[in-house]
Design an enzyme around this catalytic site. Structure first.
Site, PDB file in Angstrom:
ATOM      1  N   SER A  96     -15.708 -13.847  48.010  1.00  0.00           N
ATOM      2  CA  SER A  96     -15.971 -12.552  48.643  1.00  0.00           C
ATOM      3  C   SER A  96     -17.413 -12.486  49.160  1.00  0.00           C
ATOM      4  CB  SER A  96     -15.636 -11.427  47.661  1.00  0.00           C
ATOM      5  OG  SER A  96     -15.501 -10.192  48.337  1.00  0.00           O
ATOM      6  N   ASP A 220      -4.386 -10.239  51.082  1.00  0.00           N
ATOM      7  CA  ASP A 220      -5.703  -9.673  50.787  1.00  0.00           C
ATOM      8  C   ASP A 220      -5.908  -8.353  51.528  1.00  0.00           C
ATOM      9  OD1 ASP A 220      -8.486  -9.219  50.428  1.00  0.00           O
ATOM     10  OD2 ASP A 220      -8.873 -11.371  50.319  1.00  0.00           O
ATOM     11  N   HIS A 248      -6.738 -10.067  47.125  1.00  0.00           N
ATOM     12  CA  HIS A 248      -8.139 -10.500  47.171  1.00  0.00           C
ATOM     13  C   HIS A 248      -8.494 -11.334  45.941  1.00  0.00           C
ATOM     14  CE1 HIS A 248     -12.148 -10.524  48.666  1.00  0.00           C
ATOM     15  NE2 HIS A 248     -12.665  -9.747  47.718  1.00  0.00           N
TER      16      HIS A 248
END
Length: 267
Positions: A96, A220, A248
């Protein structure tokens, strides 16, 4: 074993260092810390890898200065860790926001001491929509989230956490995950959100010359799969592996697959 490493700005970073063998430097997502990689820490050291997990400034056990949450400074912090630990031919793995900072490290520090790059659900090349880039959140969405953090951070984090995982997670796991988020500095959380909103890595993808593994959840809802396609298009030696059953949080949704692909790629 834990290290406390000081940057040139005299900010002290906590680094978890476990096992021996090929070093893999893990950069966590926002607003978590290195403990999000629990299910990687459990496996990689017994398979001949050295797990190195950095807590970014403002997160986990690291110092919490008021400033320095832009990608340049965070990438410089990563450089301080790699230099202090005298790592060579390491694998840099970012999830991320950590994936975005990994890309900035590669471009800003000319891929110093990194042999391979892993990007997992990376918030890159840009987290928010902009001209010629119709992917991700609107900048206004991030502004609204920042307002919620200022008004009721625990509730805002709990709501945001609902977007993370595709598979069913237990109430106990959700509580643990929320505690990781709440452990972050409140102002660091906001300042990092501003960086996520504004930073743009599109022109830096071409700077990456090392073999790169992109792993991304097809479902995601935080960093859409379109991000992965854009990274694959921009990075010359990139391989993209879709995680069909992941949102995610692919580090938990499909942790066995993730671990196996990390080990296969990092050898």
């Amino acid at each position: 074993m834990g290290h406390y490493i000081q940057t040139e700005e005299h900010v002290t970073l906590f680094v978890e260092d476990i096992g021996s063998g090929r070093p893999i430097v893990f950069l966590h997502g926002w607003p978590l810390n290195h403990q999000m990689y629990e299910y990687q820490m459990n496996e990689l050291p017994k398979r001949g890898f050295r797990f190195i997990g950095i807590d970014f400034r403002g997160y986990g056990k690291s110092d919490r200065p008021w400033t320095g949450y832009d990608y340049d400074t965070m990438a410089d912090d990563v450089k301080a860790v790699i230099y202090t630990l005298q790592l060579e031919d390491a694998v840099l793995a970012g999830f991320s926001m950590g994936g975005a900072i990994a890309i900035r490290y590669m471009s800003r520090h000319d891929e110093a001491d990194i042999k391979k790059l892993i990007l997992m659900g990376a918030a890159a090349p840009a987290f928010t929509k902009r001209p010629y880039y119709p992917y991700g959140f609107l900048k206004k969405d991030v502004d609204d989230l920042i307002v919620q953090f200022r008004n009721d951070r625990p509730k805002a984090l709990a709501d945001f956490g609902q977007l993370f995982f595709e598979k069913h997670i237990s109430p106990e796991f959700r509580q643990w995950f929320q505690e990781l988020n709440l452990n972050a500095s409140p102002y660091g959380t906001i300042h990092s959100a501003i960086a996520l909103r504004d930073e743009d890595l599109r022109k830096e993808l071409g700077d990456i010359k090392v073999p790169t593994l992109i792993m991304h959840g097809v479902k995601d809802k935080v960093c859409p799969f379109d991000f992965a396609r854009e990274m694959k298009r921009g990075i010359k030696q990139a391989k993209l592996i879709p995680f069909e059953e992941s949102g995610h949080g692919l580090f938990f949704d499909e942790k066995e697959k993730l671990n196996n692909e990390i080990m296969r790629f990092s050898r």
